[in-house]
Design a protein around this motif. Structure first.
Motif, mmCIF file in Angstrom:
data_model
loop_
_atom_site.group_PDB
_atom_site.id
_atom_site.type_symbol
_atom_site.label_atom_id
_atom_site.label_comp_id
_atom_site.label_asym_id
_atom_site.label_seq_id
_atom_site.Cartn_x
_atom_site.Cartn_y
_atom_site.Cartn_z
ATOM 1 N N ARG A 11 -37.747 -9.325 40.112
ATOM 2 C CA ARG A 11 -37.139 -10.605 40.497
ATOM 3 C C ARG A 11 -38.173 -11.504 41.134
ATOM 4 N NH1 ARG A 11 -31.596 -12.462 40.383
ATOM 5 N NH2 ARG A 11 -30.414 -10.597 39.864
ATOM 6 N N TYR A 76 -33.925 -2.668 32.393
ATOM 7 C CA TYR A 76 -33.301 -3.154 33.637
ATOM 8 C C TYR A 76 -31.970 -2.453 33.914
ATOM 9 C CZ TYR A 76 -30.889 -6.263 36.868
ATOM 10 O OH TYR A 76 -30.162 -6.748 37.931
ATOM 11 N N ASP A 130 -41.421 -2.110 43.862
ATOM 12 C CA ASP A 130 -40.131 -1.510 43.526
ATOM 13 C C ASP A 130 -40.091 -0.687 42.241
ATOM 14 O OD1 ASP A 130 -38.051 -1.050 45.128
ATOM 15 O OD2 ASP A 130 -36.999 -2.938 44.798
ATOM 16 N N ARG A 296 -25.361 -6.711 38.986
ATOM 17 C CA ARG A 296 -25.478 -5.725 37.887
ATOM 18 C C ARG A 296 -24.111 -5.436 37.260
ATOM 19 N NH1 ARG A 296 -29.183 -1.984 41.869
ATOM 20 N NH2 ARG A 296 -30.507 -3.722 42.483
HETATM 21 C C1 G6P Z 1 -32.726 -4.489 45.876
HETATM 22 C C2 G6P Z 1 -33.956 -4.051 45.127
HETATM 23 C C3 G6P Z 1 -34.669 -5.224 44.495
HETATM 24 C C4 G6P Z 1 -33.693 -6.038 43.664
HETATM 25 C C5 G6P Z 1 -32.500 -6.459 44.525
HETATM 26 C C6 G6P Z 1 -31.467 -7.242 43.734
HETATM 27 O O1 G6P Z 1 -33.080 -5.230 46.985
HETATM 28 O O2 G6P Z 1 -34.827 -3.353 45.991
HETATM 29 O O3 G6P Z 1 -35.725 -4.790 43.667
HETATM 30 O O4 G6P Z 1 -34.318 -7.179 43.127
HETATM 31 O O5 G6P Z 1 -31.890 -5.285 45.036
HETATM 32 O O6 G6P Z 1 -31.066 -6.521 42.595
HETATM 33 P P1 G6P Z 1 -31.138 -7.160 41.163
HETATM 34 O O7 G6P Z 1 -30.889 -6.028 40.208
HETATM 35 O O8 G6P Z 1 -30.070 -8.176 41.157
HETATM 36 O O9 G6P Z 1 -32.526 -7.742 41.000
#
Ligand code: G6P
Length: 459
Positions: A11, A76, A130, A296
């Protein structure tokens, strides 16, 4: 050529809510330090371009890589969020292991390594973030990249027995071995990674605390991530209308989380119900606002948690509400950061009760948002990484609704002096280990990380 910071995360800022703590933290870090941020484009495309797209942002450079719908499904939704995420959060029962998702994950990492070669410079310090990118350094090394490469895992490192559920567990250690520095959120995570290394035949823990993985030495340390306290506080605009209206003498209990099964939301709702059921005449009346933007949403486990919460909120409101009062206000629309900050300021209690969490920056934001003269009280899960630093909060077992309910009651009745004292301790902690401390400390360690002489552990 001078040193440049190159950050990689799936992200990037400026795309779509909900974003989670990582994006805000990296945005604050890059705005302060400058550099390059590489991440995925917001929309999938029919055929991904060979090259990164340049998309400059204010204060730093941004490059985006394309994902096709198949990449999105496999890399993803699939391997990242239906294997690694549940694994790291102790939910091996939710893992959906599929060979094509694993291969899709490897393909995206390999393709990104190819694309990064075009933008990387000799003196770049590369910082990968991450679980989406565990294999990226290995792929970059295969392509001759010798720069310092650091990794930071924002989520918990999996427990040893959970790792047995991963078909490619030894690959995970091999991938980690290509980094110069691996940063984790908490001492608990460091202990879990050390356990995984002990269980792996081709690795060892050196007397220096470093890891030997094959012919490489990897530095390992906990770097608890912080927030930009001032920038968060500056987001509180008291001149605008309050985002939440309360009745007279009505207190606000507030939670804000990405809608995720790791956040302990059903138990939190039950905890609030416990408070409602055990309220006496001396306990103030409180409304619970839970903001949980959908995340998600294509993954079945996320649809299930949403249905559970909707059902629970309805049942609790039905049982305890009155014609002019709903005890729980549950919304799944995202709330902008400034409204979150303002709502935190209004709240008497902040509920941050994940079943497990790498860190949880909401806990730190809640503290930053308070008025030091009349602060709200943080109720924090013992199982959030943040609990290692924030033991002046009311710590609870997030699985136990009676503890959550009891802590809400305690928080609502805590004398002002004790609220101030707890808040002052927490604030001092988040100010001294803020986002700038985190970035500085991590990057200093990455710069210093180098191969050390062979110092074998003698047991
Ligand atoms: C957590 C993870 C991040 C991720 C975020 C949002 O904080 O550590 O890597 O970007 O969640 O999740 P998403 O799947 O919407 O990017």
């Amino acid at each position: 050529m001078s040193e440049r910071l190159v950050v990689v995360s799936n992200r990037v800022a400026g795309d779509r809510p909900p974003a989670g703590g990582l994006v805000f933290a990296l945005h604050d870090c890059l705005t302060a330090n400058g550099g390059v941020w590489i991440g995925s484009a917001a929309e999938t495309v029919a055929s991904p371009a060979d090259k990164l797209h340049h998309a400059p942002a204010q204060g730093y450079d941004r490059y985006l890589f394309d994902l096709s719908q198949i990449d999105h499904d496999r890399f993803y939704l699939g391997y990242s969020n239906s294997v690694l995420w549940p694994l790291c959060h102790g939910r091996t029962d939710l893992m959906d292991l599929r060979e094509d998702h694993f291969n899709g994950y490897l393909d995206v990492n390999a393709r990104l390594a190819d694309q990064m070669k075009d933008v990387l410079q000799q003196d770049d310090l590369i910082w990968i973030h991450d679980y989406h990118f565990f294999p990226l350094a290995r792929e970059l090394r295969k392509r001759g990249i010798t720069n310092r490469i650091g990794f930071f895992l924002h989520i918990p490192f999996p427990a040893g027995h959970d790792l047995l559920a991963l078909s490619h567990a030894s690959d995970l250690i091999d991938w980690i071995g290509a980094y110069d520095l691996v940063g984790l959120q908490s001492e608990r995570d460091v202990a879990q990674l050390l356990q995984a290394v002990r269980d792996h035949p081709e690795t060892e823990i050196l007397r220096t605390g470093q890891l030997r993985v094959g012919d490489r030495v990897v530095n390992l340390r906990a770097f608890p991530i912080g927030i930009d306290v001032n920038s968060f506080r500056d987001d509180i605009d008291m001149s605008t209308d309050a985002p939440v209206h309360l009745g007279q003498d009505e207190k606000l209990v507030f939670g804000v989380d990405r809608l995720d099964y790791s956040k302990g939301l059903p138990q939190r709702f039950d905890g609030f119900e416990h408070y409602l059921e055990h309220r006496d005449a001396d306990t103030p009346s409180a409304t619970f606002l839970q903001v949980a933007p959908i995340s998600r949403g294509e993954v079945a486990a996320y649809q299930d948690i949403r249905a559970t919460l909707e059902q629970k909120a309805g049942a609790i409101n039905g049982a305890h509400g009155t014609p002019d009062w709903m005890p729980i206000r549950y919304i799944s629309q995202p709330m902008v950061r400034a409204s979150v900050a303002r709502t935190m300021r209004l709240a008497s209690v902040g509920l941050v009760t994940p079943l497990i969490d790498g860190m949880n920056l909401v806990a730190k934001e809640f503290v930053a948002a308070q008025d030091p003269e009349d602060p709200g009280v943080l109720v924090l899960s013992k199982l959030a990484g943040a609990a290692e630093q924030m033991d002046a909060a009311l710590l609870v077992n997030p699985y136990d609704p009676s503890q959550i309910g009891g802590a809400i009651r305690t928080a609502l009745t805590l004398p002002l002096e004790e609220r101030r004292a707890r808040h002052a301790t927490l604030l001092a902690g988040i100010e001294s280990q803020d986002i700038h401390w985190w970035t500085r400390t991590y990057l200093e360690n990455l710069r210093r990380s180098q191969m050390v002489p062979d110092v074998r552990m003698t047991a």
